[in-house]
Design an enzyme around this catalytic site. Structure first.
Site, PDB file in Angstrom:
ATOM      1  N   ASP A   7       0.874  -1.168   0.000  1.00  0.00           N
ATOM      2  CA  ASP A   7       0.000   0.000   0.000  1.00  0.00           C
ATOM      3  C   ASP A   7       0.914   1.222   0.000  1.00  0.00           C
ATOM      4  O   ASP A   7       1.235   1.767   1.053  1.00  0.00           O
ATOM      5  CB  ASP A   7      -0.917  -0.003   1.222  1.00  0.00           C
ATOM      6  CG  ASP A   7      -1.845   1.192   1.242  1.00  0.00           C
ATOM      7  OD1 ASP A   7      -2.293   1.626   0.163  1.00  0.00           O
ATOM      8  OD2 ASP A   7      -2.138   1.701   2.355  1.00  0.00           O
ATOM      9  N   GLU A  67      -2.227  -2.009  -5.116  1.00  0.00           N
ATOM     10  CA  GLU A  67      -3.450  -1.433  -5.654  1.00  0.00           C
ATOM     11  C   GLU A  67      -3.110  -0.568  -6.854  1.00  0.00           C
ATOM     12  O   GLU A  67      -2.060   0.080  -6.888  1.00  0.00           O
ATOM     13  CB  GLU A  67      -4.127  -0.541  -4.600  1.00  0.00           C
ATOM     14  CG  GLU A  67      -5.303  -1.178  -3.961  1.00  0.00           C
ATOM     15  CD  GLU A  67      -6.029  -0.246  -3.004  1.00  0.00           C
ATOM     16  OE1 GLU A  67      -6.698  -0.797  -2.137  1.00  0.00           O
ATOM     17  OE2 GLU A  67      -5.940   0.979  -3.109  1.00  0.00           O
ATOM     18  N   ASP A 139      -2.232   1.103   7.296  1.00  0.00           N
ATOM     19  CA  ASP A 139      -1.563   0.913   6.011  1.00  0.00           C
ATOM     20  C   ASP A 139      -1.087  -0.525   5.836  1.00  0.00           C
ATOM     21  O   ASP A 139      -1.150  -1.080   4.741  1.00  0.00           O
ATOM     22  CB  ASP A 139      -0.398   1.901   5.864  1.00  0.00           C
ATOM     23  CG  ASP A 139      -0.881   3.338   5.858  1.00  0.00           C
ATOM     24  OD1 ASP A 139      -1.676   3.686   4.966  1.00  0.00           O
ATOM     25  OD2 ASP A 139      -0.492   4.110   6.753  1.00  0.00           O
TER      26      ASP A 139
END
Length: 160
Positions: A7, A67, A139
């Site tokens: 992330d 992502e 996170d």
């Protein structure tokens, strides 16, 4: 297969490591890489690369997952995210890791069952899916969710 979920963020990059064996997943480790907001951008990006390289060296993942990038309303935030993401991808590339990218909605759907899930729902499901994991922070939780989605999305059940 060891999967490294990521992330990326300039202020705090989350990472999570899972072991995926068929349809089974288990927690290996997770953490966060924080940078000094007062440091020059080059120093912050270098810290991300160095710290992530150490994580990769320690856990020796077979691949990584992150992502897909999204665009913020604030162009400066988007630029900082893109720079951090570039540093993270470069650290993976330097170690020869394939990085698979997943849309945020597909990560949420894979972990919670709906692409509209909020962070609290994702974290609640992480406790169910990875009960032994002590999360290092939000996170790190997001990074584990990306790793879980990658494991689920790449799993092919055996023929019967």
């Amino acid at each position: 297969m060891i999967i490294l979920g990521l992330d990326p963020s300039l202020s705090c990059t989350g990472w999570g490591v899972l072991r995926s064996e068929g349809s089974r997943i288990s927690h290996v480790a997770n953490g966060q890489i924080k940078t000094d907001a007062k440091a020059p951008i080059a120093v912050r990006l270098s810290h991300l690369v160095t710290a992530l390289d150490a994580v990769i060296a320690e856990h020796d993942p077979g691949r990584a997952a992150a992502e897909e990038i999204f665009v913020n309303k604030n162009p400066q935030s988007t630029l900082k995210l893109a720079q951090a993401r570039g540093a993270v991808l470069a650290a993976c590339g330097a170690r020869g890791l394939e990085v698979r990218e997943h849309a945020a909605r597909s990560v949420k759907k894979s972990v919670v069952g709906t692409g509209a899930a909020d962070k609290e729902q994702v974290q609640a499901m992480l406790k169910v899916l990875l009960p032994s994991a002590a999360l290092a922070g939000a996170d790190a939780a997001d990074a584990l969710a990306v790793a879980i989605a990658d494991a689920h999305l790449s799993y092919t059940p055996p023929d019967r």
